[in-house]
Scaffold this motif. Structure first.
Motif, PDB file in Angstrom:
ATOM      1  N   ASP A 268      68.590  50.469  26.212  1.00 24.29           N
ATOM      2  CA  ASP A 268      69.560  50.328  25.117  1.00 24.29           C
ATOM      3  C   ASP A 268      70.849  51.112  25.341  1.00 24.29           C
ATOM      4  N   VAL A 269      71.079  51.611  26.544  1.00 23.02           N
ATOM      5  CA  VAL A 269      72.313  52.324  26.855  1.00 23.02           C
ATOM      6  C   VAL A 269      73.153  51.459  27.783  1.00 23.02           C
ATOM      7  N   LEU A 270      74.393  51.198  27.366  1.00 24.88           N
ATOM      8  CA  LEU A 270      75.298  50.356  28.147  1.00 24.88           C
ATOM      9  C   LEU A 270      76.178  51.213  29.043  1.00 24.88           C
ATOM     10  N   THR A 271      76.269  50.813  30.312  1.00 25.12           N
ATOM     11  CA  THR A 271      77.110  51.524  31.281  1.00 25.12           C
ATOM     12  C   THR A 271      77.988  50.518  32.000  1.00 25.12           C
ATOM     13  N   LYS A 272      79.289  50.828  32.069  1.00 26.72           N
ATOM     14  CA  LYS A 272      80.219  49.933  32.765  1.00 26.72           C
ATOM     15  C   LYS A 272      80.325  50.324  34.230  1.00 26.72           C
ATOM     16  N   LEU A 273      80.470  49.312  35.073  1.00 27.72           N
ATOM     17  CA  LEU A 273      80.628  49.521  36.510  1.00 27.72           C
ATOM     18  C   LEU A 273      82.083  49.293  36.898  1.00 27.72           C
ATOM     19  N   GLU A 274      82.497  49.908  37.971  1.00 21.79           N
ATOM     20  CA  GLU A 274      83.864  49.751  38.468  1.00 21.79           C
ATOM     21  C   GLU A 274      83.854  48.956  39.765  1.00 21.79           C
ATOM     22  N   GLU A 275      84.890  48.127  39.949  1.00 25.17           N
ATOM     23  CA  GLU A 275      85.004  47.330  41.165  1.00 25.17           C
ATOM     24  C   GLU A 275      85.545  48.216  42.288  1.00 25.17           C
ATOM     25  N   THR A 276      84.681  48.580  43.211  1.00 26.08           N
ATOM     26  CA  THR A 276      85.069  49.453  44.320  1.00 26.08           C
ATOM     27  C   THR A 276      85.757  48.676  45.435  1.00 26.08           C
ATOM     28  N   GLU A 277      85.396  47.437  45.595  1.00 25.88           N
ATOM     29  CA  GLU A 277      86.060  46.511  46.506  1.00 25.88           C
ATOM     30  C   GLU A 277      85.783  45.107  45.995  1.00 25.88           C
ATOM     31  N   GLU A 278      86.462  44.120  46.581  1.00 27.64           N
ATOM     32  CA  GLU A 278      86.309  42.762  46.076  1.00 27.64           C
ATOM     33  C   GLU A 278      84.847  42.351  46.041  1.00 27.64           C
ATOM     34  N   TRP A 279      84.417  41.819  44.893  1.00 30.95           N
ATOM     35  CA  TRP A 279      83.078  41.303  44.672  1.00 30.95           C
ATOM     36  C   TRP A 279      82.046  42.394  44.359  1.00 30.95           C
ATOM     37  N   ILE A 280      82.350  43.675  44.636  1.00 30.40           N
ATOM     38  CA  ILE A 280      81.337  44.730  44.542  1.00 30.40           C
ATOM     39  C   ILE A 280      81.686  45.690  43.406  1.00 30.40           C
ATOM     40  N   TYR A 281      80.722  45.934  42.533  1.00 31.23           N
ATOM     41  CA  TYR A 281      80.904  46.824  41.390  1.00 31.23           C
ATOM     42  C   TYR A 281      79.809  47.891  41.443  1.00 31.23           C
ATOM     43  N   LYS A 282      80.215  49.168  41.199  1.00 32.86           N
ATOM     44  CA  LYS A 282      79.254  50.261  41.337  1.00 32.86           C
ATOM     45  C   LYS A 282      79.369  51.242  40.173  1.00 32.86           C
ATOM     46  N   ALA A 283      78.280  51.994  39.987  1.00 38.55           N
ATOM     47  CA  ALA A 283      78.283  53.094  39.027  1.00 38.55           C
ATOM     48  C   ALA A 283      77.123  54.023  39.361  1.00 38.55           C
ATOM     49  N   ASN A 284      77.307  55.302  39.075  1.00 34.79           N
ATOM     50  CA  ASN A 284      76.245  56.288  39.207  1.00 34.79           C
ATOM     51  C   ASN A 284      75.708  56.586  37.805  1.00 34.79           C
ATOM     52  N   ILE A 285      74.403  56.435  37.637  1.00 34.73           N
ATOM     53  CA  ILE A 285      73.782  56.500  36.313  1.00 34.73           C
ATOM     54  C   ILE A 285      72.618  57.478  36.348  1.00 34.73           C
ATOM     55  N   PHE A 286      72.347  58.094  35.184  1.00 32.30           N
ATOM     56  CA  PHE A 286      71.160  58.930  35.044  1.00 32.30           C
ATOM     57  C   PHE A 286      70.038  58.109  34.416  1.00 32.30           C
ATOM     58  N   SER A 287      68.843  58.253  34.941  1.00 32.05           N
ATOM     59  CA  SER A 287      67.694  57.495  34.458  1.00 32.05           C
ATOM     60  C   SER A 287      67.223  58.029  33.108  1.00 32.05           C
ATOM     61  N   PRO A 288      66.496  57.228  32.336  1.00 35.18           N
ATOM     62  CA  PRO A 288      65.912  57.712  31.069  1.00 35.18           C
ATOM     63  C   PRO A 288      64.919  58.847  31.332  1.00 35.18           C
ATOM     64  N   LYS A 289      64.580  59.555  30.278  1.00 35.40           N
ATOM     65  CA  LYS A 289      63.736  60.739  30.452  1.00 35.40           C
ATOM     66  C   LYS A 289      62.238  60.417  30.463  1.00 35.40           C
ATOM     67  N   LYS A 290      61.865  59.225  29.995  1.00 35.07           N
ATOM     68  CA  LYS A 290      60.454  58.873  29.952  1.00 35.07           C
ATOM     69  C   LYS A 290      60.083  57.982  31.122  1.00 35.07           C
ATOM     70  N   ALA A 291      58.886  58.228  31.654  1.00 33.44           N
ATOM     71  CA  ALA A 291      58.390  57.400  32.758  1.00 33.44           C
ATOM     72  C   ALA A 291      58.100  55.989  32.245  1.00 33.44           C
ATOM     73  N   TRP A 292      58.616  54.987  32.954  1.00 34.92           N
ATOM     74  CA  TRP A 292      58.431  53.597  32.533  1.00 34.92           C
ATOM     75  C   TRP A 292      59.097  52.693  33.559  1.00 34.92           C
ATOM     76  N   SER A 293      58.797  51.392  33.481  1.00 34.68           N
ATOM     77  CA  SER A 293      59.520  50.396  34.265  1.00 34.68           C
ATOM     78  C   SER A 293      60.510  49.728  33.320  1.00 34.68           C
ATOM     79  N   TYR A 294      61.792  50.069  33.467  1.00 34.44           N
ATOM     80  CA  TYR A 294      62.819  49.609  32.541  1.00 34.44           C
ATOM     81  C   TYR A 294      63.488  48.340  33.062  1.00 34.44           C
ATOM     82  N   LYS A 295      63.598  47.350  32.195  1.00 35.17           N
ATOM     83  CA  LYS A 295      64.330  46.146  32.585  1.00 35.17           C
ATOM     84  C   LYS A 295      65.826  46.413  32.492  1.00 35.17           C
TER      85      LYS A 295
END
Length: 462
Positions: A268-295
């Motif tokens: 439920d947390v939205l994170t925007k990515l930045e276009e580092t080069e054409e076609w490619i978008y990246k972001a560095n994100i922190f994972s949730p605190k609870k163990a789980w397989s998140y979609k």
């Protein structure tokens, strides 16, 4: 001398009668069978031939030559092993020969098969078989279930589902050139996923084939419009794909170039990515605190605000924390460093301060301090003084975005812990962070009203 001649003359007729009787007992005729007893034109038949005596018993030492032909259909296809329509019986045949799937009649009729002994045309047999014309399948309807004619789709693939006669080969013709095949099932349905459709107009037509791969029915042609200018998610990669709770990872998305927004939603947390080069978008994100397989859901928007949502486009696996109880106890026993100039302040700073804006709220997060009792959140007043808002246990503070009033826009965080004497002490405040607490669209709306009012008043005075 005369007696001997008379004896010989009297014996000759007896020898002739004896030879004739032996020959008759040896081979009388052939038993011939065509199997099956009735067939369609060009359907292969078995030809079975036996040499038998007058009592229909198999003659066990027949090794004669036979002649095989059809008088009713001279173009009948005969066994390829024949030599000019003849065959020589051998001991290995056991006086019974079977030609499997070797005879084919070309015309519908009561057809015959003649078998003769090549050296004695009185030893023969004629077999008959009823040959009918092959049934031609006609008027096999094809009803379209999906898609409908002139449907517009937003990607270069579609599933088709039509009905026709069961257990038939279906040929699907795309744009008059590309052909794919499938088979109708016992429910009279046939389904197929079509891919690589061209942008703009595509035509789809299907044909039903019979057992001889001949077209016996053809559907109407339908047209499908493809407008694949919507943003497309081509690939998503997590590095690493399995992480510890509240640890960093990189997410990379390959999509259309120059998109105005590429974002992911994890827990439920939205994170925007930045276009580092054409076609490619990246972001560095922190994972949730609870163990789980998140979609992971992705949202792509282009400059015309065409939007593509890919739900569950990937998974992030958060493993159980590797810290054991001893590590946790060791962390909790970390001494608190008191500031000598001000004993009520501890020497610790909030780090990793990060703001995430969602549609309905803003989320402020920061790096966790393992021995923190809690965290105190403050708002900045117009006099630059800090006013306490609330305490939070987790390194996370959410501010709802409201429509009816302006909420606080500047916030700071302090670490709260206890000394050895159980007295609460605080760290210096973090850097002050500006947080959006009411929608930008509302600001633009108010601004546009003001500008419109100003222009109206100006024209009125003029």
């Amino acid at each position: 001398m005369k007696l001997t001649r008379k004896l010989i003359l009297s014996v000759i007729p007896l020898l002739f009668l004896w030879y004739s009787s032996v020959l008759a007992a040896w081979i009388d005729h052939f038993e011939v069978k065509l199997s099956p007893e009735s067939a369609e034109v060009w359907e292969p038949l078995d030809l079975i031939i036996e040499a038998v005596d007058k009592n229909n018993a198999i003659v066990t030492d027949y090794n004669g030559t036979i002649l095989i032909f059809s008088e009713s259909d001279p173009e009948t296809e005969l066994p390829t092993i024949l030599d000019e329509n003849t065959y020589v019986f051998s001991d290995t045949d056991q006086w019974k020969i079977t030609f499997e799937n070797a005879v084919k009649f070309k015309a519908a009729w009561t057809q015959d098969m003649h078998i003769y002994d090549l050296n004695d045309d009185t030893v023969l047999w004629v077999a008959e078989v009823q040959i009918t014309q092959k049934e031609v399948e006609e008027n096999i309807d094809i009803d379209i279930l999906s898609p409908e004619n002139w449907l517009t789709i937003w990607e270069n693939k579609i599933n088709i589902s039509w009905t026709t006669k069961k257990n038939h080969t279906i040929k699907i013709i795309i744009n008059g050139t590309t052909e794919v095949s499938t088979t109708s099932n016992d429910s009279w349905l046939y389904e197929k996923a079509l891919e690589s459709l061209i942008d703009w107009e595509n035509t789809i037509k299907t044909q039903v084939l019979n057992a001889d791969e001949e077209v016996v029915w053809e559907s109407e042609e339908i047209k499908i419009q493809v407008e694949s200018n919507l943003p497309q998610l081509k690939n998503i990669k997590l590095t690493p794909s399995e992480v510890d709770p509240e640890s960093g990872f990189e997410i990379e998305i390959i999509a259309n170039k120059w998109l105005v927004e590429v974002s992911v939603v994890i827990d439920d947390v939205l994170t925007k990515l930045e276009e580092t080069e054409e076609w490619i978008y990246k972001a560095n994100i922190f994972s949730p605190k609870k163990a789980w397989s998140y979609k992971i859901d992705t949202v792509l928007k282009d400059e015309l605000w065409h939007e593509t949502k890919e739900l569950w486009s990937s998974n992030l696996v958060v493993n159980e924390s590797e810290h054991n109880a001893a590590d946790i106890e060791k962390e909790t026993e970390t001494p608190v460093v008191i500031n000598e100039e001000d004993p009520e302040i501890i020497d610790i700073k909030i780090s990793g301060l990060k703001l995430t804006k969602l549609k309905s709220k803003s989320v402020l997060t920061w790096d966790q301090v393992s021995w923190a009792e809690n965290y105190a959140v403050y708002k900045k007043l117009t006099s630059w003084e800090l006013e306490f808002v609330e305490n939070v246990v987790e390194p996370r503070f959410e501010i709802e975005i409201t429509w009816d009033e302006i909420q606080y826009e500047y916030f700071a965080v302090k670490v709260v812990t206890k000394t050895a004497s159980w007295e609460l002490v605080f760290s210096d405040p973090s850097e002050i962070t500006k947080i959006q607490t009411w929608p930008e669209i509302l600001i633009l709306f108010i601004l546009s009203l003001f500008i419109g009012w100003f222009i109206f008043m100006t024209k009125r005075k003029a």
